[in-house]
Design a protein around this motif. Structure first.
Motif, PDB file in Angstrom:
ATOM      1  N   GLU A   1      47.767  46.898  23.872  1.00 40.76           N
ATOM      2  CA  GLU A   1      48.336  45.572  23.640  1.00 40.76           C
ATOM      3  C   GLU A   1      47.553  44.499  24.389  1.00 40.76           C
ATOM      4  O   GLU A   1      47.338  43.406  23.879  1.00 40.76           O
ATOM      5  N   ARG A   2      47.051  44.807  25.572  1.00 41.80           N
ATOM      6  CA  ARG A   2      46.300  43.814  26.352  1.00 41.80           C
ATOM      7  C   ARG A   2      44.956  43.455  25.714  1.00 41.80           C
ATOM      8  O   ARG A   2      44.340  42.464  26.073  1.00 41.80           O
ATOM      9  N   ASP A   3      44.484  44.272  24.756  1.00 43.46           N
ATOM     10  CA  ASP A   3      43.234  43.979  24.062  1.00 43.46           C
ATOM     11  C   ASP A   3      43.420  43.018  22.887  1.00 43.46           C
ATOM     12  O   ASP A   3      42.454  42.611  22.261  1.00 43.46           O
ATOM     13  N   VAL A   4      44.656  42.680  22.583  1.00 46.86           N
ATOM     14  CA  VAL A   4      44.946  41.722  21.511  1.00 46.86           C
ATOM     15  C   VAL A   4      44.864  40.325  22.108  1.00 46.86           C
ATOM     16  O   VAL A   4      45.504  40.030  23.118  1.00 46.86           O
ATOM     17  N   HIS A   5      44.053  39.458  21.488  1.00 50.86           N
ATOM     18  CA  HIS A   5      43.851  38.104  22.012  1.00 50.86           C
ATOM     19  C   HIS A   5      44.899  37.122  21.504  1.00 50.86           C
ATOM     20  O   HIS A   5      45.217  36.151  22.192  1.00 50.86           O
ATOM     21  N   ALA A   6      45.416  37.334  20.296  1.00 50.63           N
ATOM     22  CA  ALA A   6      46.398  36.415  19.720  1.00 50.63           C
ATOM     23  C   ALA A   6      47.119  37.091  18.571  1.00 50.63           C
ATOM     24  O   ALA A   6      46.631  38.060  17.999  1.00 50.63           O
ATOM     25  N   ILE A   7      48.286  36.536  18.247  1.00 51.76           N
ATOM     26  CA  ILE A   7      49.057  36.972  17.081  1.00 51.76           C
ATOM     27  C   ILE A   7      49.221  35.758  16.186  1.00 51.76           C
ATOM     28  O   ILE A   7      49.626  34.688  16.651  1.00 51.76           O
ATOM     29  N   ALA A   8      48.876  35.902  14.911  1.00 51.30           N
ATOM     30  CA  ALA A   8      48.980  34.791  13.969  1.00 51.30           C
ATOM     31  C   ALA A   8      50.440  34.449  13.730  1.00 51.30           C
ATOM     32  O   ALA A   8      51.284  35.339  13.604  1.00 51.30           O
ATOM     33  N   GLU A   9      50.722  33.166  13.659  1.00 49.23           N
ATOM     34  CA  GLU A   9      52.065  32.714  13.330  1.00 49.23           C
ATOM     35  C   GLU A   9      52.224  32.684  11.819  1.00 49.23           C
ATOM     36  O   GLU A   9      51.282  32.404  11.096  1.00 49.23           O
ATOM     37  N   THR A  10      53.428  32.964  11.368  1.00 50.59           N
ATOM     38  CA  THR A  10      53.697  32.823   9.947  1.00 50.59           C
ATOM     39  C   THR A  10      53.869  31.339   9.661  1.00 50.59           C
ATOM     40  O   THR A  10      54.067  30.535  10.572  1.00 50.59           O
ATOM     41  N   GLU A  11      53.814  30.961   8.404  1.00 53.06           N
ATOM     42  CA  GLU A  11      53.939  29.544   8.047  1.00 53.06           C
ATOM     43  C   GLU A  11      55.263  28.975   8.514  1.00 53.06           C
ATOM     44  O   GLU A  11      55.326  27.836   8.963  1.00 53.06           O
ATOM     45  N   SER A  12      56.346  29.734   8.426  1.00 57.29           N
ATOM     46  CA  SER A  12      57.642  29.224   8.832  1.00 57.29           C
ATOM     47  C   SER A  12      57.708  29.019  10.350  1.00 57.29           C
ATOM     48  O   SER A  12      58.330  28.101  10.833  1.00 57.29           O
ATOM     49  N   GLU A  13      57.026  29.898  11.135  1.00 60.15           N
ATOM     50  CA  GLU A  13      56.996  29.729  12.583  1.00 60.15           C
ATOM     51  C   GLU A  13      56.164  28.522  12.978  1.00 60.15           C
ATOM     52  O   GLU A  13      56.506  27.801  13.896  1.00 60.15           O
ATOM     53  N   ALA A  14      55.058  28.292  12.269  1.00 62.73           N
ATOM     54  CA  ALA A  14      54.186  27.173  12.590  1.00 62.73           C
ATOM     55  C   ALA A  14      54.868  25.858  12.291  1.00 62.73           C
ATOM     56  O   ALA A  14      54.665  24.859  12.980  1.00 62.73           O
ATOM     57  N   ALA A  15      55.696  25.811  11.243  1.00 62.22           N
ATOM     58  CA  ALA A  15      56.368  24.572  10.861  1.00 62.22           C
ATOM     59  C   ALA A  15      57.624  24.307  11.688  1.00 62.22           C
ATOM     60  O   ALA A  15      58.039  23.168  11.823  1.00 62.22           O
ATOM     61  N   ALA A  16      58.204  25.335  12.251  1.00 63.57           N
ATOM     62  CA  ALA A  16      59.433  25.169  13.032  1.00 63.57           C
ATOM     63  C   ALA A  16      59.159  24.327  14.267  1.00 63.57           C
ATOM     64  O   ALA A  16      58.186  24.527  14.965  1.00 63.57           O
ATOM     65  N   GLY A  17      60.009  23.355  14.508  1.00 62.49           N
ATOM     66  CA  GLY A  17      59.854  22.516  15.686  1.00 62.49           C
ATOM     67  C   GLY A  17      58.903  21.361  15.508  1.00 62.49           C
ATOM     68  O   GLY A  17      58.686  20.600  16.420  1.00 62.49           O
ATOM     69  N   LEU A  18      58.308  21.226  14.344  1.00 65.30           N
ATOM     70  CA  LEU A  18      57.367  20.147  14.088  1.00 65.30           C
ATOM     71  C   LEU A  18      58.111  19.017  13.411  1.00 65.30           C
ATOM     72  O   LEU A  18      58.485  19.102  12.243  1.00 65.30           O
ATOM     73  N   TYR A  19      58.372  17.979  14.158  1.00 61.99           N
ATOM     74  CA  TYR A  19      59.100  16.839  13.626  1.00 61.99           C
ATOM     75  C   TYR A  19      58.213  15.606  13.689  1.00 61.99           C
ATOM     76  O   TYR A  19      57.806  15.183  14.760  1.00 61.99           O
ATOM     77  N   LEU A  20      57.920  15.034  12.547  1.00 63.45           N
ATOM     78  CA  LEU A  20      57.077  13.830  12.503  1.00 63.45           C
ATOM     79  C   LEU A  20      57.843  12.658  11.959  1.00 63.45           C
ATOM     80  O   LEU A  20      58.714  12.741  11.193  1.00 63.45           O
TER      81      LEU A  20
END
Length: 114
Positions: free
Chosen positions: A95-114
């Motif tokens: 697990e420590r060799d993993v640099h990042a985990i991709a976010e799903t589109e719904s996770e990336a959009a959550a919390g984004l208020y413009l």
């Protein structure tokens, strides 16, 4: 058969059970040969500096905290240990060799208020 967050039900499709903090991933097909913006085909063996690769988690050990089955993870292909199971090639990572985990589109959009 019950399935926990690490997908112990994967043992039904793969003939192994992951231990400790190990993650079994299958490399994305697009991590090999690629095409530049100018249309030049760059083979997977070309060394252009350190290029990380994407893969999908297909099994995870009981001590994996962040990654779950189905996640797309970013890792260094130079640090890979390959294993072949049922005719498919997988990569074994800690697990420590993993640099990042991709976010799903719904996770990336959550919390984004413009």
């Amino acid at each position: 058969m019950s399935e926990d967050r690490h997908g112990d039900s994967m043992s039904a499709t793969l003939p192994i059970r992951m231990l400790h903090d190990r993650i079994l991933v299958q490399v994305d097909e697009d991590s090999g040969e690629r095409t530049s913006k100018a249309g030049i085909v760059i083979p997977a063996t070309a060394q252009v500096g350190k290029r990380l690769g994407w893969a999908e988690v297909v099994a995870a050990g009981p001590h994996v905290r962040q990654a779950v089955i189905g996640d797309r993870v970013l890792f260094d292909p130079a640090d890979r240990a390959e294993v072949e199971l049922q005719g498919n090639t997988y990569i074994l990572l800690r697990e420590r060799d993993v640099h990042a985990i991709a976010e799903t589109e719904s996770e990336a959009a959550a919390g984004l208020y413009l």
